[in-house]
Design an enzyme around this catalytic site. Structure first.
Site, mmCIF file in Angstrom:
data_model
loop_
_atom_site.group_PDB
_atom_site.id
_atom_site.type_symbol
_atom_site.label_atom_id
_atom_site.label_comp_id
_atom_site.label_asym_id
_atom_site.label_seq_id
_atom_site.Cartn_x
_atom_site.Cartn_y
_atom_site.Cartn_z
ATOM 1 N N TRP B 141 0.852 -1.182 0.000
ATOM 2 C CA TRP B 141 0.000 0.000 0.000
ATOM 3 C C TRP B 141 0.891 1.236 0.000
ATOM 4 O O TRP B 141 1.853 1.316 0.766
ATOM 5 C CB TRP B 141 -0.878 -0.048 1.240
ATOM 6 C CG TRP B 141 -1.810 1.098 1.433
ATOM 7 C CD1 TRP B 141 -2.627 1.657 0.504
ATOM 8 C CD2 TRP B 141 -2.043 1.800 2.652
ATOM 9 N NE1 TRP B 141 -3.356 2.678 1.071
ATOM 10 C CE2 TRP B 141 -3.030 2.784 2.397
ATOM 11 C CE3 TRP B 141 -1.527 1.710 3.950
ATOM 12 C CZ2 TRP B 141 -3.500 3.654 3.375
ATOM 13 C CZ3 TRP B 141 -2.002 2.577 4.918
ATOM 14 C CH2 TRP B 141 -2.975 3.545 4.620
ATOM 15 N N ASP B 222 -0.545 -5.901 9.078
ATOM 16 C CA ASP B 222 -1.573 -4.938 8.696
ATOM 17 C C ASP B 222 -2.788 -5.773 8.304
ATOM 18 O O ASP B 222 -2.739 -6.519 7.327
ATOM 19 C CB ASP B 222 -1.103 -4.089 7.509
ATOM 20 C CG ASP B 222 -2.112 -3.012 7.149
ATOM 21 O OD1 ASP B 222 -1.780 -2.124 6.351
ATOM 22 O OD2 ASP B 222 -3.253 -3.053 7.675
ATOM 23 N N LYS B 258 -13.164 -1.269 5.736
ATOM 24 C CA LYS B 258 -13.808 -2.040 4.687
ATOM 25 C C LYS B 258 -14.789 -3.059 5.234
ATOM 26 O O LYS B 258 -15.922 -3.146 4.761
ATOM 27 C CB LYS B 258 -12.760 -2.787 3.834
ATOM 28 C CG LYS B 258 -11.971 -1.876 2.914
ATOM 29 C CD LYS B 258 -10.801 -1.259 3.620
ATOM 30 C CE LYS B 258 -9.921 -0.484 2.678
ATOM 31 N NZ LYS B 258 -8.903 0.290 3.432
#
Lengths: 435, 413
Positions: B141, B222, B258
């Site tokens: 990311w 993560d 999300k």
């Protein structure tokens, strides 16, 4: 642990680990590696001087305990308050929001309303679109963004903080790696402003220093400069080309009038200063836990404001990406609806008035008890806090003998004073100060 | 008496415009595009079949419960956040029967979504950890390197993605981590790797674990897609539970952006699995010192919503079903896109689209092909060829397939 024995410990534990690894057959992962910790040398941190007070209060079981520690408003029953305008705003937005990411700089509509409140709707800098503004995580987040910004773009600038100031200010500039100093502010002998000391220190500071100013209701002292003093400071800032950073956490909460509480900012703007303002809606709208604030920076022109905003966003991105939506919707709903805004003005004035009433009552009670001390400062000071003048030893006695909780610097949160406890508080203060 | 206005220039005269964030910039460009056929498969936000943002029904329900509960107030949370939320969040990722949890070795703090959790963890490492280097996968990311760098850590990378197979370069990963010094921090994506969608298998995770534990490295997970990758919360937690269950230490950053659709409310948690309970206590006291000068305390709303969902059996089950539904829709989009490309005979092997997992597909499109697609078709993709499958629908898949086909056959690599 002495060096040799620590080394022995490490060696023996790694031998044990190797042996366990071979024996384990568990993909070679030792079953007892929890004996080893990377954090063994991490020391317990000192308690936060402000937030630690509330935890101590909560742990106390005494029936008469009083919390005049942390600065959160309480009504006359000593209970936290959610403002009516906020409840109504919540009903309006409840179940409606899409919760999509805000832009990195937060809600543009919210920022516009926020700076309109801070600077005055008719501020020329707003009309000229010279103000870069980003939604921030309440006052802390706004100051931190600015401190990081200064570090990045004016690394040679020194920051000056008033003595005393909110303790977290020091933490913020320290963690942002900005060199910080203090300037004289509070005069213990008068329990008022040390104006001469203040001016001297700011004159001595190198030109182009960043000066942190409390726009109103100075925390922790409650001592504010008069309008004339602000005007004189504005001139001094011009001479020294200092950069004013206003921390405004109590707009409306100090005098009850939002456009009176921001007069320092308006004075500086009229004099053409380019300033920054860290705003918080925690107290004035009772939105503490929502973490809703705003950082604004007055720039040369609209183009530069766009540039500055982009750089502030660039700092926010690796910190939290974008700020939380809910609080910005509440504030924007209230400030953009004339009825809700009017209701808010009334509610914030009521809070300010209750506090002013408690100041009067506390002082009167102390005088009626026959205290020989001068308690004028209780009603001279403004905002949530009263810098009582109590020494750390006296504060300890307040806690140990009377179960009254306040910060060690003698700061009393007037918002925690009620008609139910003011006599008890006055009596305790009298007891510890009469000797 | 009126005083003269200042004529000295701004203190910030010398500033340049900051570069556009490569991911967020895509959505900005998309919103400015007037084309009626424009399609945003750039930023990773879930869209329903109608292409609209989606708030799970359980979240709406939780919100209404909070709204109607007049006993609630807006007081400051503790620095470490909503305790109900942090407790439930830790249970969600580590499992109720996690030995680390039962031994009270885990310090969990509420943070501002995934970004905030990683930032706080990174700041903690920069201050307290002996090795100030973190190894991040290539690619990762876009915000990861920035966060670690700003926190004061040195960022190095390890091989991850194999552009030939469009899968995991497992040998390369092991080689690079083996070559790294002992004790460094290693960033791992718990599941649904962003941007590639390529995850290690269970056996490969075990191999990675052996290496990491053998070299005393500190794993930093993560975890932004638990439940969203396979549709199953437990399955998606496999890698984290593997490491948390071996007695060693690790950091885990969780995000509810999300999987609960809470994007803008910034709900997340950082868990630090420590060697012992007493260490965890001291770690907690120290991490508070990092949080206080950043933003003092975390925001109440999102965490209250998440805690309501996690803490209520009915809502939790409803949420699980919803997650499965979202994951299934994404898997369906992958199948449709794959079929569409095969049907057109688009050159190349597109099986990676159905092999990859989670929100994103790393298509393998070049920068030039992406620019072509955006320019000619008004389809917005990040420059690395990452497509958010969650942004597709039955209606728009053919359009994207057509665009890819033309790009691949026209814009040569």
């Amino acid at each position: 642990m002495a060096y040799r024995s620590r080394l022995a410990f490490l060696l023996s534990s790694s031998t044990r680990r190797l042996a366990t690894m071979e024996a384990a057959g568990n993909h070679g992962v030792p079953s007892s590696c929890r004996r080893f910790s990377w954090w063994s040398s991490v020391q317990p941190a000192p308690r936060d001087p402000i937030l630690g007070v509330t935890s101590a209060y909560l742990a106390d079981t005494h029936p008469d305990k009083v919390n005049v520690g942390v600065g959160a408003y309480r009504n006359d029953q000593g209970k936290p308050v959610v403002l009516e305008c906020v409840r109504e705003a919540e009903r309006r937005i409840g179940g409606q929001e899409l919760m999509e990411y805000l832009p990195m700089g937060g809600s543009a509509k919210y920022c516009e309303l926020s700076v309109g409140l801070a600077y005055g709707e008719d501020a020329q800098v707003l009309k000229d679109k010279k103000v870069a503004s980003v939604q921030a995580l309440s006052g802390t987040g706004a100051v931190r963004l600015f401190a990081d910004f200064i570090k990045r773009f004016r690394p040679e600038s020194e920051a000056y903080l008033p003595m005393p100031t909110w303790s977290n200010h020091h933490n913020i500039f320290r963690d942002a790696n900005v060199n910080q100093h203090t300037y004289r502010y509070y005069l213990a002998s008068t329990r008022g402003l040390d104006f001469e000391g203040l001016k001297e220190d700011l004159k001595k500071a190198p030109n182009n220093s960043v000066i942190l100013l409390h726009a109103c209701a100075h925390n922790p002292t409650g001592v504010d400069p008069t309008p004339e003093q602000w005007k004189a400071l504005s001139k001094l800032f011009k001479e020294k080309e200092h950069f004013p950073l206003f921390d405004m956490a109590y707009q409306g909460f100090a005098s009850g009038d939002t456009q009176r509480d921001n007069q320092a900012i308006r004075i500086f703007l009229e004099d053409g200063h380019q300033l920054a303002c860290a705003q918080s809606f925690a107290k004035s709208m009772g939105l503490y836990g929502q973490r809703i604030g705003c950082l604004s920076v007055v720039c040369d022109d609209a183009a530069q404001a766009t540039v500055v905003k982009s750089q502030l966003e660039y700092i926010a991105r690796p910190m939290y990406s974008s700020p939380p939506v809910h609080g910005s919707l509440l504030v924007a709903t209230i400030l953009s609806d004339s009825d809700l805004k009017t209701l808010w003005f009334k509610e914030v004035k009521d809070m300010a008035d209750r506090i002013i009433g408690m100041r009067t009552a506390l002082r009167k009670n102390l005088e009626d008890l026959g205290s020989k001390q001068n308690w004028e400062h209780i009603t001279n000071q403004i905002g949530m806090f009263c810098y009582s003048g109590l020494t750390p030893e006296q504060v300890d006695r307040m806690t140990q003998e009377f179960h009254i909780y306040m910060t060690k610097n003698g700061r009393i949160s007037m918002a925690g004073v009620t008609s139910g406890n003011v006599k008890y508080l006055a009596n305790a203060i009298h007891e510890v100060t009469k000797a | 008496m009126e005083s003269e206005p200042i004529s000295s220039p701004s203190a910030f005269q010398h500033l340049m415009q900051a570069p556009e964030d490569p991911i967020i910039g895509v959505t900005t460009a998309f919103s400015k595009d007037p084309s009626p056929v424009k399609l945003n498969v750039g930023v990773g936000a879930y869209r329903c079949e109608e292409g609209k943002p989606y708030v799970p029904q359980v979240v709406r329900e939780a919100e209404l419960r909070l709204l109607n509960d007049l006993s609630r107030n807006k007081e400051y949370l503790p620095i470490t956040g909503n305790p109900q939320f942090t407790g439930l969040s830790a249970k969600l990722i580590f499992g109720e029967d996690s030995p680390a949890l039962n031994q009270k070795r885990v310090c969990t703090v509420q943070c501002l979504s995934g970004t905030g959790s990683i930032r706080v963890g990174a700041e903690f490492l920069a201050k307290h950890y002996a090795h100030k280097t973190v190894y991040i996968p290539i690619p990762t990311w876009g915000n990861h390197p920035t966060i670690f760098t700003v926190a004061g850590l040195e960022v190095k990378s390890y091989t991850y993605y194999d552009s030939n197979t469009r899968g995991l370069d497992y040998e390369g990963l092991l080689r690079d981590l083996n070559a790294a010094p002992s004790g460094v921090v290693v960033l791992l994506h718990a599941c649904a790797h962003n941007p590639t969608g390529v995850d290690p298998t269970a056996d490969q995770w075990k191999g990675i674990q052996k290496l990491i534990r053998g070299k005393n490295m500190l794993p930093f997970f993560d975890c932004a897609y638990q439940g969203f990758a396979s549709g199953n919360l437990i399955k998606d937690a496999f890698s984290v539970r593997l490491f948390a269950g071996d007695g060693g230490e690790c950091f885990v950053a969780q995000s509810y952006a999300k999987n609960m659709g809470l994007y803008g409310e910034r709900v997340g948690a950082l868990s630090m699995v420590c060697g012992s309970e007493s260490v965890a206590k001291r770690v907690e006291s120290q991490v508070k010192l990092i949080i206080r000068p950043l933003y003092s305390t975390p925001p109440i709303h999102g965490a209250a919503v998440a805690a309501t969902v996690l803490g209520d059996r009915e809502l939790f089950n409803e949420w699980k079903a919803d997650l499965q539904g979202m994951a299934d829709r994404i898997i369906h989009m992958r199948q449709l896109l794959h079929e569409a490309l095969k049907a057109r005979g688009t050159p190349g092997d597109w099986s990676h689209i159905i092999k990859q997992i989670g929100m994103f597909s790393f298509t393998g499109l070049t920068k030039e092909q992406v620019a072509f697609i955006t320019d000619k078709f008004h389809i917005y993709i990040t420059f690395d060829g990452r497509v958010s499958m969650a942004g597709l629908s039955v209606k728009t898949v053919p359009y994207l397939a057509e665009a890819i086909h033309i790009a691949v056959t026209t814009v040569l690599e």
